[in-house]
Every structure is written in structure tokens, then in C-alpha cells.
Design a protein around this motif. Sequence first.
Motif, PDB file in Angstrom:
ATOM      1  N   MET A 191       0.733  -1.162   0.075  1.00  0.00           N
ATOM      2  CA  MET A 191      -0.098  -0.079   0.036  1.00  0.00           C
ATOM      3  C   MET A 191       1.094   1.062   0.076  1.00  0.00           C
ATOM      4  O   MET A 191       1.860   1.497   0.717  1.00  0.00           O
ATOM      5  N   GLY A 192       0.637   1.922  -0.950  1.00  0.00           N
ATOM      6  CA  GLY A 192       1.479   3.341  -0.911  1.00  0.00           C
ATOM      7  C   GLY A 192       0.588   4.472  -1.252  1.00  0.00           C
ATOM      8  O   GLY A 192      -0.484   4.627  -0.789  1.00  0.00           O
ATOM      9  N   LYS A 193       1.356   5.571  -1.938  1.00  0.00           N
ATOM     10  CA  LYS A 193       0.634   6.668  -2.223  1.00  0.00           C
ATOM     11  C   LYS A 193      -0.031   6.698  -3.562  1.00  0.00           C
ATOM     12  O   LYS A 193       0.398   5.859  -4.303  1.00  0.00           O
ATOM     13  N   LEU A 194      -0.964   7.410  -3.714  1.00  0.00           N
ATOM     14  CA  LEU A 194      -1.665   7.526  -5.001  1.00  0.00           C
ATOM     15  C   LEU A 194      -0.554   8.387  -6.049  1.00  0.00           C
ATOM     16  O   LEU A 194      -0.541   9.676  -5.523  1.00  0.00           O
ATOM     17  N   ASN A 195      -0.172   7.970  -6.904  1.00  0.00           N
ATOM     18  CA  ASN A 195       0.726   8.737  -7.640  1.00  0.00           C
ATOM     19  C   ASN A 195      -0.021   9.588  -8.572  1.00  0.00           C
ATOM     20  O   ASN A 195      -0.514   9.098  -9.637  1.00  0.00           O
ATOM     21  N   VAL A 196       0.084  10.865  -8.154  1.00  0.00           N
ATOM     22  CA  VAL A 196      -0.937  11.849  -8.928  1.00  0.00           C
ATOM     23  C   VAL A 196      -0.199  13.075  -9.626  1.00  0.00           C
ATOM     24  O   VAL A 196      -0.767  13.891 -10.057  1.00  0.00           O
ATOM     25  N   THR A 197       1.123  12.927 -10.048  1.00  0.00           N
ATOM     26  CA  THR A 197       1.949  13.867 -10.354  1.00  0.00           C
ATOM     27  C   THR A 197       1.513  14.054 -11.767  1.00  0.00           C
ATOM     28  O   THR A 197       1.508  15.349 -12.156  1.00  0.00           O
ATOM     29  N   VAL A 198       0.915  13.130 -12.714  1.00  0.00           N
ATOM     30  CA  VAL A 198       0.502  13.430 -14.040  1.00  0.00           C
ATOM     31  C   VAL A 198      -0.739  14.262 -13.967  1.00  0.00           C
ATOM     32  O   VAL A 198      -0.891  15.131 -14.989  1.00  0.00           O
ATOM     33  N   LEU A 199      -1.574  14.250 -12.899  1.00  0.00           N
ATOM     34  CA  LEU A 199      -2.478  15.133 -12.902  1.00  0.00           C
ATOM     35  C   LEU A 199      -2.179  16.895 -13.210  1.00  0.00           C
ATOM     36  O   LEU A 199      -3.010  17.480 -13.782  1.00  0.00           O
ATOM     37  N   ARG A 200      -0.963  17.146 -12.822  1.00  0.00           N
ATOM     38  CA  ARG A 200      -0.630  18.639 -12.946  1.00  0.00           C
ATOM     39  C   ARG A 200      -0.391  18.861 -14.554  1.00  0.00           C
ATOM     40  O   ARG A 200      -0.425  19.860 -14.837  1.00  0.00           O
ATOM     41  N   TYR A 201      -0.020  17.813 -15.115  1.00  0.00           N
ATOM     42  CA  TYR A 201       0.410  18.020 -16.457  1.00  0.00           C
ATOM     43  C   TYR A 201      -0.757  17.686 -17.585  1.00  0.00           C
ATOM     44  O   TYR A 201      -0.445  18.278 -18.701  1.00  0.00           O
ATOM     45  N   LEU A 202      -1.859  17.286 -17.029  1.00  0.00           N
ATOM     46  CA  LEU A 202      -2.924  17.013 -18.063  1.00  0.00           C
ATOM     47  C   LEU A 202      -3.472  18.508 -18.488  1.00  0.00           C
ATOM     48  O   LEU A 202      -4.007  18.917 -17.597  1.00  0.00           O
ATOM     49  N   THR A 203      -3.575  18.659 -19.744  1.00  0.00           N
ATOM     50  CA  THR A 203      -4.140  19.893 -20.258  1.00  0.00           C
ATOM     51  C   THR A 203      -5.406  19.575 -20.634  1.00  0.00           C
ATOM     52  O   THR A 203      -6.154  18.485 -20.308  1.00  0.00           O
ATOM     53  N   LYS A 204      -6.295  20.821 -20.933  1.00  0.00           N
ATOM     54  CA  LYS A 204      -7.590  20.485 -20.900  1.00  0.00           C
ATOM     55  C   LYS A 204      -7.751  19.434 -22.247  1.00  0.00           C
ATOM     56  O   LYS A 204      -8.947  18.844 -22.284  1.00  0.00           O
ATOM     57  N   ASP A 205      -7.003  19.510 -23.375  1.00  0.00           N
ATOM     58  CA  ASP A 205      -7.305  18.758 -24.526  1.00  0.00           C
ATOM     59  C   ASP A 205      -6.884  17.312 -24.030  1.00  0.00           C
ATOM     60  O   ASP A 205      -7.446  16.342 -24.587  1.00  0.00           O
ATOM     61  N   ASP A 206      -5.740  16.982 -23.154  1.00  0.00           N
ATOM     62  CA  ASP A 206      -5.526  15.569 -22.522  1.00  0.00           C
ATOM     63  C   ASP A 206      -6.707  15.119 -22.144  1.00  0.00           C
ATOM     64  O   ASP A 206      -7.243  14.084 -22.263  1.00  0.00           O
ATOM     65  N   PHE A 207      -7.380  15.995 -21.356  1.00  0.00           N
ATOM     66  CA  PHE A 207      -8.430  15.346 -20.561  1.00  0.00           C
ATOM     67  C   PHE A 207      -9.477  15.254 -21.609  1.00  0.00           C
ATOM     68  O   PHE A 207     -10.332  14.396 -21.267  1.00  0.00           O
ATOM     69  N   ARG A 208      -9.742  15.813 -22.351  1.00  0.00           N
ATOM     70  CA  ARG A 208     -10.845  15.749 -23.510  1.00  0.00           C
ATOM     71  C   ARG A 208     -10.589  14.256 -24.144  1.00  0.00           C
ATOM     72  O   ARG A 208     -11.281  13.501 -24.729  1.00  0.00           O
ATOM     73  N   VAL A 209      -9.184  14.303 -24.698  1.00  0.00           N
ATOM     74  CA  VAL A 209      -8.850  13.063 -25.596  1.00  0.00           C
ATOM     75  C   VAL A 209      -8.912  11.486 -24.490  1.00  0.00           C
ATOM     76  O   VAL A 209      -9.824  10.739 -25.013  1.00  0.00           O
ATOM     77  N   LEU A 210      -8.692  12.092 -23.214  1.00  0.00           N
ATOM     78  CA  LEU A 210      -8.990  10.756 -22.454  1.00  0.00           C
ATOM     79  C   LEU A 210     -10.339  10.499 -22.087  1.00  0.00           C
ATOM     80  O   LEU A 210     -10.723   9.286 -22.100  1.00  0.00           O
ATOM     81  N   THR A 211     -11.257  11.768 -21.979  1.00  0.00           N
ATOM     82  CA  THR A 211     -12.694  11.188 -21.800  1.00  0.00           C
ATOM     83  C   THR A 211     -13.186  10.552 -23.122  1.00  0.00           C
ATOM     84  O   THR A 211     -14.185  10.033 -23.099  1.00  0.00           O
TER      85      THR A 211
END
Length: 382
Positions: free
Chosen positions: A1-21
Amino acid sequence: MGKLNVTVLRYLTKDDFRVLTAIEMGMKNHELVPGPLAAAIANLKTGGVHKLLKELCKHKLVTYERGKKYDGYRLTNTGYDYLALKSLTLRGSVSSFGNQIGIGKESNIYVVADEEGTPICLKLHRLGRTCFRNVKSKRDYHGRRHKASWLYLSRISATREFAYMTALHDRGFPVPRPIDFNRHCVLMELVNGWPMTQVHELLDIPQVYDDLMNLIVRLGNSGVIHGDFNEFNIMLTDAGKPILIDFPQMMSTSHENAQFFFDRDVTCVREMFRRKFAYESEDFPKFSDLERDDDLDAEVHCTGYGFTKEMEQDLLKEYGMIEEEEDEDDEANEPPVLVPAETNDIDEYRKQLEHEVSYSETKPSEKSNDAIKRYIESCTQF
Ligand code: ADP
Ligand code: MG
């Protein structure tokens, strides 16, 4: 059990978010989402979807796989986590991430913090992780076969948990305060106490026994049964007061198997007290004692959440609460190849994408029941 690795969250742009969605949308009826379909759904003004997808692959938010009939992208668990966490962060429900504190049968539990820095509890529902492959197929609105995917199951599980927790909390039941939910994630108050599994001594054994039995009866009188009333799902505060958690499998006292699950919950408490505290009592509630004084079950199903009977069946099956009926025309041996969407589905996809992206920025509490209902409806494949 460890930390949730969320560093990528900071780098996700609006467009990344859209494509992932867009990949998430495509996965409602594709095991693998073809690149051109992803591009059509995302509908980026500037184009460049291919490059963004490559980046998403690098961060393991999606994978690119070769299928039998065509190749395409698949959303990973991590990708789905990011979509939900991005939404929860965008609307200010979460602002920092901490350690994992639990692994349940069907979930991962983390401590996170809100904007004031107050620690809160994040539950990530993980159901049907066998993906498309081993899940029984059923027919959609158009009579085409589809599989109940882990995306769909995890999402209705979280939504159902949030709905029950809200209804219970509103009535003063000892449950964590619900805070927010998105996709397969539920945010709730962090309970200051211990799960009963870790409690080996009690100051007042008969009192806690009575509290638990009274809780079962009070739930029953409100029209519901917890359904998994075991020592992992009962937490005890330092003052010795029980707090109940874990609600997605709850059911109505009007359900055809209600008595069985009521008795099972009662037996669970009796067994636990006999085993842990050598305590036995002839005083325990029976299903026939219940006197309904509320319609909590109906409220969860009717007010805005928009659960269909079918969603409930799918979920209760997944939790082993009801039997899986035999598939008349068994296609279990057929390869899980899904047809690429017809072009006229693209408008539907885009509509859902816009809805999903805008939903990301407002909390359920700020929404009308109607908006929540549309959100739940978008769980189902079209
Ligand atoms: P599952 O559905 O996977 O069984 P649970 O909701 O029962 O998940 O949570 C698993 C474990 O995580 C619990 O046994 C408990 O130890 C811890 N936990 C869950 N919710 C909370 C909470 N709100 N506060 C503190 N601990 C929690
Ligand atoms: Mg549990």
C-alpha cells in the motif's frame, strides 16, 4: 500500500483531458477504441489527437492494443482514476493526496485532503476488473449484445454508495458524512475510529451488541438492509460508538431475498460477539419484527439518481447478492469483438463528452436532480 501517484494530474491539459474522456466514451461499446473514433469524439479544433494519445500511453493512462479485427486504445485503471480525480480536483473537493489506508474486497481507500487541508476519505470502487472478457453479455436498447464493463459497474457502485450514504446521513444514521462523488470515486468523512476487526476489548459489550442490533432494526424500519454487516464494515469510535460504512450492496426490505440478508446481517453480529467477546444473547431481532416507518429505499431509487432496475440487478449480481441467471443463448465462447460504432453514434458520443466535461466542474450538491440523473444515465452503454 502506498501513495496515490498523481503527479501526472498537474500536467494534464484541457485537451489531454478531453482525449482521455473520448476514450472513456468510446469504451462504452468498444473493447478497443480505434484512433479515428477517438479523434471524432474528441473533436479538437486544432487536431493532433494522435500525439496526445501517444503521451497518454506513455503515462499509462491508456494502452494501445492489437485486437482480432482492429487495433485501438483501452482506458487503464490509472486512466480512469485520473479522470475522476481530475474532476474532483477541478471542482475543489480534493486538493492533495495522501496514503492508502485500506484495501477492501471491492475497493482501494486513501486519505486525501480538501482545500482547507482537512483529511477526508477517498474510496475508489473496483468492480468487474475482469474487463469485458469474463463478464456476461446482455442486450442494450437496440437489441445488440454488450458486456457490463468494469467502467459501468464501478461507476454505478460508487453512485449507489453515495446515494445510500446521503439518505442515511440525512436521517441521522451513524455513517460517514458524504462529500462528493465522480465516476467510481466517493469522497466522505474520514472516520475517527477502528474497524471492529481490530477491536479485541470493549468496555461495555452488551451495550455495543444492542447498539448494533438496534441499528439493523432502525435500518429495516426505514426500508433497507445493509447486506454486508460484518466487522470490516463496522467502525468503532474511541467512545465505543459504532459507525457503519460500505453501502453499494444495500437493498430494500421489499426485495425478494430481503429476509435472507436481514437474517444474515443479524447472524453476523451474533457470531462476531460469540467469537470475539464470548458473548451470547437470546435477544436478537427478527425480520417479522420490523415496522416500516420510512421509505429510504424508494428515495434512493426515485430522487434524481435515476437508477434503473437493470443497473441494480447488474450490481447486486456483481456483489454476489443475487444469482446470475443462465444466459439463454450462451455466447461465452465467442471472442469479445465489438463492432466499431456507426457514424450516427458520433453525435451521441460528443453530446456525452460535453456533458461529462461540464459535469467535471460542478458538485452534485450544486446540481439539480435532473443533472445527476443525466449523469447516471450516461453510465449505460448506448
Ligand atoms: P469494500 O467495499 O472494498 O469492503 P469499505 O468501504 O468496507 O470497502 O472500506 C475498506 C476499509 O477501509 C474499511 O474496512 C475501513 O478499514 C477503511 N475505511 C473505509 N471507509 C472509511 C472511512 N470513511 N474512514 C476511515 N476508514 C475507512
Ligand atoms: Mg467493506
